[in-house]
Design an enzyme around this catalytic site. Sequence first.
Site, PDB file in Angstrom:
ATOM      1  N   GLN A  51       1.016  -0.999  -0.625  1.00  9.37           N
ATOM      2  CA  GLN A  51      -0.251  -0.072   0.314  1.00  9.37           C
ATOM      3  C   GLN A  51       1.199   1.091  -0.194  1.00  9.37           C
ATOM      4  OE1 GLN A  51      -2.423  -1.683   3.572  1.00  9.37           O
ATOM      5  NE2 GLN A  51      -4.014  -0.283   2.675  1.00  9.37           N
ATOM      6  N   CYS A  91     -10.337   0.111   4.234  1.00  9.28           N
ATOM      7  CA  CYS A  91      -9.199  -0.423   3.630  1.00  9.28           C
ATOM      8  C   CYS A  91      -8.869   0.887   3.261  1.00  9.28           C
ATOM      9  CB  CYS A  91      -9.219  -1.262   2.794  1.00  9.28           C
ATOM     10  SG  CYS A  91      -7.184  -1.347   2.261  1.00  9.28           S
ATOM     11  N   HIS A 133      -6.073  -9.766   5.610  1.00  7.75           N
ATOM     12  CA  HIS A 133      -6.994  -9.166   4.626  1.00  7.75           C
ATOM     13  C   HIS A 133      -5.117  -7.949   4.607  1.00  7.75           C
ATOM     14  CE1 HIS A 133      -8.463  -4.611   4.091  1.00  7.75           C
ATOM     15  NE2 HIS A 133      -8.156  -4.625   3.793  1.00  7.75           N
ATOM     16  N   HIS A 137      -3.463  -7.760   0.658  1.00  6.67           N
ATOM     17  CA  HIS A 137      -2.641  -6.906  -0.094  1.00  6.67           C
ATOM     18  C   HIS A 137      -0.973  -7.219  -0.655  1.00  6.67           C
ATOM     19  CE1 HIS A 137      -5.122  -3.046   0.343  1.00  6.67           C
ATOM     20  NE2 HIS A 137      -5.188  -3.659   1.813  1.00  6.67           N
TER      21      HIS A 137
END
Length: 172
Positions: A51, A91, A133, A137
């Site tokens: 991210q 998110c 989760h 990613h």
Amino acid sequence: MSILNILQHPDDRLHIPAKPVAHVGEVIRQLVADMAETMYSASGIGLAATQVNVSERVIVIDISDARDDLLVLINPEIQLKEGKVLFEEGCLSVPGVYDQVERSERIMVQALNTKDELINIEATGLLSVCIQHEIDHLDGKIFVEYLSRLKQDRIIKKLRKNQRGLDQREAT
Ligand code: NI
């Protein structure tokens, strides 16, 4: 420490699978410190290196109310999954969007910590969901991909609209 830029959906870089960390040293510890600061400043409970546009298998998580219980997982591997649970997820890369996703209820995870030590974690509930989760990613997958095509299209439209709104405000 510094606050890193968080990639926002839709962005192709969120779909690049991350490489395993080859050496846990100062460079990774600096990345972890920056990721933790970035997560806390964005009021998130988890953040994956993907991210922040770093293609390494590093995750930071803090699900504590006091925001003082940082969990760092480097090269995490899920070794066991049990049961199913439905959880409403959000998110930092998909701001303002929350929806239900089915995950495993209980997991066992092996990973390295920032001291390059092997750790084993048993997780249930929110922590279990959060770890799954974040590992997604690292594999280039975001939670909205579990939703229907129709919902995904609506989410992209909404995010594009919000992003345009932000750009306009910044321009004035
Ligand atoms: Ni996320």
